[in-house]
Motif scaffolding. Structure first.
Motif: not given
Lengths: 192, 751
Positions: A177-181, A185, B696-697, B699-700
């Motif tokens: 769902p989201f890209q890793f930053t 990760f 992303s953590v 965000a989720l």
């Protein structure tokens, strides 16, 4: 976002231009996947000159205004930035002045999404396609049309030396769902 | 004339003057067109990288040795079917393969590259059984995933085998009537036709030529040259009968050649400390062992017609020199053995080097073996054959054995062999385990090596690779940089090092490495892989693809280059070519799990989830310890709606590698889609502790809170997520989500 020099949002006028093309890392050039066409051109100065990474060659139109560059993709893509190389010092009356960018599914339903007026540009000119709304950071479209409505000094035909179209990089890991930053990760997210 | 020419040719080959050797050999062959000279000429061509020339001159030859050389030329020219027919005729399935272990090894390679895995494994195993020190065959078996435990292969049986072979050689030389001896002697006589050739080379060569086996040849030449040369003689301790045999073997030419031989030996031996002399002699036996193995197989065919005549000559002559030799030799026995023991470490080192060379360049190793067969005497050849045929000591107690000119008493030979085998056992076990991706075990095994072996380029890069597979990139980087410091010229494993640096995002080190590698060797695929990784790190995928394609061009059998090409195609979204590249990689190396993973990823993107699951499953089978593969397998399973299995795999992945945050994140994702929000949040809370800066953590988490309508918490987490600077798309997504916080989810098509 890309660097721009002296753009005033309200009037939509752009002056100046960078000599070097500097684009952010999270954008990538999408033009290779598109079919490019123009409304008219002089022999020897066709549409390929606008995509050849050579600033010496240019597209010269040969017909009535507005002159159009059509960029058609096979599927809907997210686009964020259009960059043109135009130079008043080299092209004078051939330099585009008013540019309108339209987007849509095809020729039948193009809608204007941006208008700018260039004032004596001298290099790379960045035209962001984002709206003010964060939801409108990208334009999700099949087709983009760059229309040169008028030129400097009321020239009839126009020269454009290079056009690049940028969109966001896709997620390198599918189904996330989201890209890793963070580095941990990203390190663990792929096998190479 | 023939003798002189042959001798000069072999001398030139030994001194790497290939043009000279080729010219002289061509004249030799024109004057005396015999099969032996033809083989010598082919050997000259092969040494000079002119496999095509060797191919043409050897086409149609039938003798075993010629067939072997022909097969080598075909192999180098990539004409695998011709190479195969040369080695084992299709219509004689039971026919003997020339050159024993080396022939089986070459055949195994051919089968491997033509996709006949079982036959390949069969032949590599045969090669190992004939020659337990043929490390290259064991390596191939490990890569194919079919290696037996190193303790079995390099164990007691191997030691006995080695002993028997040396013993057999000894006995063979003792008995004129024994078949081997005949073969040996006939071979020697064949070599005697160009006697100077055998004499001119290093002791090893002459030994070989004289008897075709380690013991006899060395002794006799050593013995023969004794008068002129005090240097070598202390090292040769042959049992008298053997000595007599040896001396008998080449009496007339030897007499003529003794002087040159002696002078050569002088040069060879006295220019260094005894140690160095021993070294050369050690090398000789290695080569000899190879010869010996091949000799037995070949000599029958090669020299059958000339056998009887020669053996008579042999026996007749042997007696003459017996006494002289015996006396010379006997006195030096003790010295010899002690020196031999001392040199066994040297041999190990030489062995290692031979191994790494064999590892790095199979063709080169084969070529050198071919050269061996052609009796060209080249030191590099020697050292590679060293790896394949290390010191074989005779098992007989009390009996002394001539091992490449170094006579060792039987017991010392046994201990020498077992030392070598001990070393090979550790290395072999380590290599086998790392091919099975049991990396922690492999690391433990390598740690058992003595320091001087551990701190060598090959071992360190294997250690680095093991750490890399454990996703322990920092340790891997340390190991590789140590490897580079120890052997800066070695390119083995440097492609993996470049990938490690890519993962660590060290662009400075990576570009430095790439430049160093290119300046070391522009024609090695590893260098171009490093350059490609450098560009890929800078997201210039087109250039990196070009570089990886160059690597592929340089060595189409280098599987990793194909895989990297595939990765770049995928980055450029050219999935068709990506699939082709990955499949090419798999053709070469079925157990290259990176390629399986790559295919799985492509199918995941294309939403062909069954294919994706299959491919990730294959990768998982090959490398069951990789938590990354497990987490992707789980993703694919989840996409196929097999969520229970997916969660199970994710848990296993979490257990397999505590440092990997990804399985936890994926598990939370799956739980969220299963609407088990509390469990998902729990996992994410843990994850937050572990990776506090991962946007992303948050965000989720925000997304989950939004689903549960806990708007303040959702806002909080979205805000944190935005602060952590996500990518542009995510910024848009998150901002849109924030705006729609109060909109019920059914109307929300964005998240």
């Amino acid at each position: 976002m890309a660097t721009e020099s002296s753009e005033s949002e309200e009037e939509g006028k752009i002056t100046g231009g960078n000599q070097h093309l500097i684009v952010e890392d999270d954008l990538r050039e999408m033009g290779k996947k598109a079919a490019w066409s123009v409304s008219s051109c002089k022999t020897g100065n066709g549409v390929s000159s606008v995509r050849d990474d050579n600033l010496e060659t240019y597209w010269q139109s040969d017909g009535a205004q507005p002159h159009l560059v059509n960029i058609q993709f096979q599927k809907k893509v997210k686009l964020q930035l259009v960059v043109l190389f135009v130079d008043f010092k080299l092209d004078e009356s051939y330099t585009p002045s008013k540019i309108s960018i339209r987007a849509g599914d095809g020729f039948h339903n193009l809608k204007e999404i941006k208008t700018v007026e260039l004032v004596k540009p001298t290099g790379w000119v960045y035209l962001s396609l984002s709206g003010n709304d964060p939801r409108e950071t990208f334009v999700n479209t099949f087709m983009l049309q760059i229309a040169v409505l008028s030129n400097h000094l009321n020239g009839r035909d126009t020269h454009v030396r290079q056009i690049k179209v940028y969109g966001p990089r896709p997620n390198s890991i599918p189904h996330q769902p989201f890209q890793f930053t963070s580095r941990e990760f990203i390190t663990y997210s792929i096998v190479r | 004339m023939e003798a002189i020419l042959t001798e000069r040719v072999q001398n030139s080959l030994r001194l790497f003057m290939f043009k000279n050797a080729i010219f002289l050999c061509e004249r030799l062959f024109a004057e005396f067109p015999s099969e032996v000279n033809l083989q010598l000429l082919a050997a000259c061509y092969l040494q000079n990288n002119q496999a095509y020339s060797a191919y043409h001159i050897l086409k149609g030859t039938q003798t075993a040795q010629s067939r072997y050389l022909f097969a080598i030329s075909c192999f180098q020219m990539d004409l695998l079917s011709e190479a195969e027919t040369a080695l084992c005729h299709a219509n004689e399935p039971g026919g003997e393969i020339p050159n024993g272990a080396a022939g089986h090894y070459l055949l195994g390679l051919i089968y491997r590259y033509t996709d006949r895995k079982k036959s390949a494994i069969h032949h590599f195993r045969l090669a190992l059984s004939i020659d337990p020190l043929l490390w290259a065959a064991y390596e191939e078996l490990s890569v194919l995933g079919a290696a037996e435990e190193a303790t079995a292969v390099f164990g007691e049986a191997a030691a006995l085998c080695i002993q028997k072979q040396y013993l057999h050689q000894g006995e063979a030389t003792l008995q004129i009537s024994s078949e081997d001896y005949n073969l040996v002697s006939s071979r020697n006589f064949a070599s005697e036709d160009a006697c100077p050739r055998q004499v001119k080379h290093t002791q090893g060569n002459s030994y070989r030529d004289i008897l075709g086996n380690n013991h006899g040849a060395a002794v006799s030449s050593g013995a023969a040259s004794q008068p002129q040369n005090d240097g070598p003689s202390p090292f040769y301790n042959t049992p008298s009968p053997m000595a007599s045999q040896l001396s008998g073997v080449a009496p007339p030419p030897l007499c003529r050649n003794v002087q040159p031989n002696g002078s050569n030996l002088n040069k060879g031996n006295t220019d260094g400390s005894p140690r160095s002399v021993v070294n050369t002699t050690i090398q000789a036996p290695r080569r000899k062992f190879v010869d010996e193995g091949k000799l037995r197989k070949i000599s029958g065919r090669l020299f059958s017609n000339s056998g009887p005549r020669r053996s008579t000559r042999l026996s007749g002559d042997s007696r003459a020199n017996t006494n002289a030799n015996a006396s010379v030799v006997a006195g030096n026995g003790t010295n010899n053995s002690s020196k031999y023991l001392g040199s066994s470490k040297l041999s190990s080192v030489a062995l290692r080097k031979g191994q790494s060379r064999a590892n790095e360049n199979i063709e080169e190793g084969l070529r050198t073996e071919a050269v061996d067969d052609a009796r060209a005497n080249m030191v590099p050849v020697t050292s590679s054959s060293v790896s394949s045929g290390d010191v074989r000591s005779h098992g007989q107690d009390g009996a002394t054995v001539l091992v490449g000119g170094v006579v060792i008493s039987g017991s010392k030979v046994i201990s020498g062999a077992s030392e070598v085998l001990c070393l090979l056992r550790t290395l072999g076990e380590g290599y086998r385990l790392s091919c099975l991706y049991r990396c922690q075990d492999a690391l433990d095994t390598y740690l058992r090596l003595p320091h001087k072996h551990y701190n060598t380029g090959w071992v360190m890069s294997q250690v680095g690779k093991a750490h890399f597979e454990l996703v322990d990139y920092l340790e891997a980087e340390q190991a590789f940089s140590l490897a580079r410091r120890v052997s800066p010229y070695s390119l083995e494993g440097m492609d993996v090092y470049s990938t490690v640096l890519y993962h660590l995002k060290e662009d400075m080190k990576l570009s430095y490495l790439a430049q160093e590698l290119i300046s070391t060797d522009r024609l090695a695929p590893q260098s171009w892989c490093a350059v490609g990784n450098c560009y890929s790190l800078q997201k210039d995928h087109e250039t990196s693809l070009k570089n990886f394609q160059r690597a592929v061009q340089l060595n189409p059998r280098f599987a990793y280059a194909h895989t990297l090409c595939g990765h770049e195609y995928v980055a450029l979204e050219d999935f068709e070519n990506g699939i082709k590249s990955y499949q090419n990689a798999l053709c070469i190396d079925y157990r290259h799990y990176n390629a399986w993973y790559g295919l799985g990823m492509i199918y995941l993107r294309q939403e062909k989830f069954e294919f994706s699951e299959h491919h990730f499953g294959m990768a998982f089978q090959i490398n069951p310890r990789s938590s990354v593969i497990m987490s992707f397998l789980g993703t694919a399973l989840h996409a196929l709606k097999k969520s229970e299995d997916a969660i199970e795999i994710m848990d296993r992945a979490i257990l397999a590698d505590k440092k990997n945050p990804l399985p936890m994140y994926q598990k939370a994702n799956i739980l969220m889609s299963l609407e088990k929000f509390d469990d998902a949040l729990e996992v994410l809370e843990d994850l937050k502790e572990y990776a506090p800066h991962e946007s992303s953590v948050h965000a989720l988490m925000g997304k989950i809170f939004k689903r549960r309508n806990m708007h303040e918490k959702a806002m909080l987490h979205f805000g944190i997520a935005l602060d952590l600077k996500p990518s542009a798309i995510d910024v848009a997504t998150i901002k849109a989500a924030i705006e729609k916080l109060h909109v019920p989810d059914e109307l929300d098509d964005n998240l």
